[in-house]
Motif scaffolding. Structure first.
Motif, short mmCIF file in Angstrom:
data_model
loop_
_atom_site.label_atom_id
_atom_site.label_comp_id
_atom_site.label_asym_id
_atom_site.label_seq_id
_atom_site.Cartn_x
_atom_site.Cartn_y
_atom_site.Cartn_z
N ILE A 37 11.08 -2.22 -12.07
CA ILE A 37 12.13 -2.15 -11.11
C ILE A 37 13.44 -1.70 -12.01
N LEU A 38 13.69 -2.26 -13.00
CA LEU A 38 15.10 -1.83 -13.52
C LEU A 38 14.92 -0.53 -14.27
N THR A 39 13.83 -0.02 -14.32
CA THR A 39 13.87 1.21 -14.97
C THR A 39 13.33 2.57 -13.90
N HIS A 40 13.12 2.17 -12.78
CA HIS A 40 12.65 2.63 -11.78
C HIS A 40 13.41 4.17 -11.78
N GLN A 41 12.74 5.56 -11.42
CA GLN A 41 13.73 6.67 -11.67
C GLN A 41 14.40 6.88 -10.32
N ASP A 42 13.91 6.34 -9.23
CA ASP A 42 14.77 6.58 -7.95
C ASP A 42 15.03 5.19 -7.44
N PRO A 43 16.26 4.32 -7.75
CA PRO A 43 16.38 3.04 -7.24
C PRO A 43 16.47 3.00 -5.61
N ASP A 44 17.21 4.22 -5.09
CA ASP A 44 17.41 4.33 -3.76
C ASP A 44 15.90 4.13 -3.06
N THR A 45 14.94 5.07 -3.35
CA THR A 45 13.80 5.01 -2.56
C THR A 45 12.83 3.74 -3.04
N LEU A 46 13.07 3.17 -4.08
CA LEU A 46 12.22 1.98 -4.37
C LEU A 46 13.03 0.78 -3.37
N LEU A 47 14.22 0.87 -3.47
CA LEU A 47 14.88 -0.15 -2.37
C LEU A 47 14.52 0.18 -1.04
N ASP A 48 14.72 1.47 -0.37
CA ASP A 48 14.30 1.86 0.74
C ASP A 48 12.74 1.32 1.16
N THR A 49 11.72 1.66 0.37
CA THR A 49 10.50 1.12 0.60
C THR A 49 10.30 -0.23 0.48
N TRP A 50 10.97 -0.93 -0.50
CA TRP A 50 10.82 -2.36 -0.45
C TRP A 50 11.57 -2.94 0.86
N THR A 51 12.49 -2.30 1.31
CA THR A 51 13.15 -3.00 2.73
C THR A 51 12.03 -2.67 3.75
N ARG A 52 11.40 -1.69 3.79
CA ARG A 52 10.53 -1.29 5.24
C ARG A 52 9.42 -2.38 5.02
N LEU A 53 8.85 -2.37 3.72
CA LEU A 53 7.58 -3.07 3.54
C LEU A 53 7.74 -4.73 3.55
N LEU A 54 8.77 -5.22 3.21
CA LEU A 54 8.99 -6.86 3.15
C LEU A 54 8.86 -7.52 4.10
N PRO A 55 9.18 -7.00 5.50
CA PRO A 55 8.95 -7.79 6.64
C PRO A 55 7.33 -8.09 6.87
N SER A 56 6.81 -6.97 6.71
CA SER A 56 5.16 -6.86 6.99
C SER A 56 4.70 -7.75 6.01
N ILE A 57 4.82 -7.42 4.69
CA ILE A 57 4.21 -8.39 3.52
C ILE A 57 4.49 -9.89 3.96
N ALA A 58 5.81 -10.29 4.13
CA ALA A 58 5.96 -11.66 4.52
C ALA A 58 5.01 -12.21 5.64
N ARG A 59 5.20 -11.31 6.77
CA ARG A 59 4.40 -11.77 7.76
C ARG A 59 2.70 -11.94 7.74
N THR A 60 2.46 -11.16 7.06
CA THR A 60 0.95 -11.07 6.53
C THR A 60 0.53 -12.20 5.97
N HIS A 61 1.21 -12.78 5.18
CA HIS A 61 0.89 -13.91 4.14
C HIS A 61 1.46 -15.13 4.59
N ALA A 62 2.19 -15.11 5.88
CA ALA A 62 2.95 -16.17 6.27
C ALA A 62 1.99 -17.62 6.42
N ASP A 63 0.95 -17.40 6.76
CA ASP A 63 0.02 -18.68 6.95
C ASP A 63 -1.05 -18.80 6.06
N ASP A 64 -1.02 -18.05 4.80
CA ASP A 64 -2.06 -18.00 3.82
C ASP A 64 -2.14 -19.28 3.00
N ASP A 65 -3.34 -19.82 2.86
CA ASP A 65 -3.67 -20.94 1.78
C ASP A 65 -2.64 -22.10 1.97
#
Length: 91
Positions: A37-65
């Motif tokens: 993360i700290l050495t990513h070549q395009d921090p803005d793209t990393l941030l944008d991608t993470w921002t878009r994926l985070l809600p889905s990731i959290a929702r997918t595993h909200a009731d796991d285990d």
């Protein structure tokens, strides 16, 4: 000690060893992710991608285990979010 108690203690020890091994593995992966993360070549793209994926990731595993898994998972997502800088950009 009875044979049953000895077997249970052996199984418990094996579980503790397995957990410690996995803890070490996860800690190493955490540091590898931080470096990535700290050495990513395009921090803005990393941030944008993470921002878009985070809600889905959290929702997918909200009731796991069970609640301990969910609490640890959410804590890990929080740390990763802090590493990407998302929390600083929203302030």
């Amino acid at each position: 000690m009875s044979t049953e108690i000895t077997e249970i203690l052996d199984r418990l020890h094996d579980c503790e060893v397995g957990l410690e091994v996995h803890r070490g593995y996860l800690k190493a992966m955490e540091y590898a992710l931080r470096v990535s993360i700290l050495t990513h070549q395009d921090p803005d793209t990393l941030l944008d991608t993470w921002t878009r994926l985070l809600p889905s990731i959290a929702r997918t595993h909200a009731d796991d285990d069970g609640p301990l898994f969910v609490a640890a998972f959410q804590q890990s997502l929080t740390v990763l979010t802090e590493q990407t800088g998302l929390d600083r950009n929203e302030a």
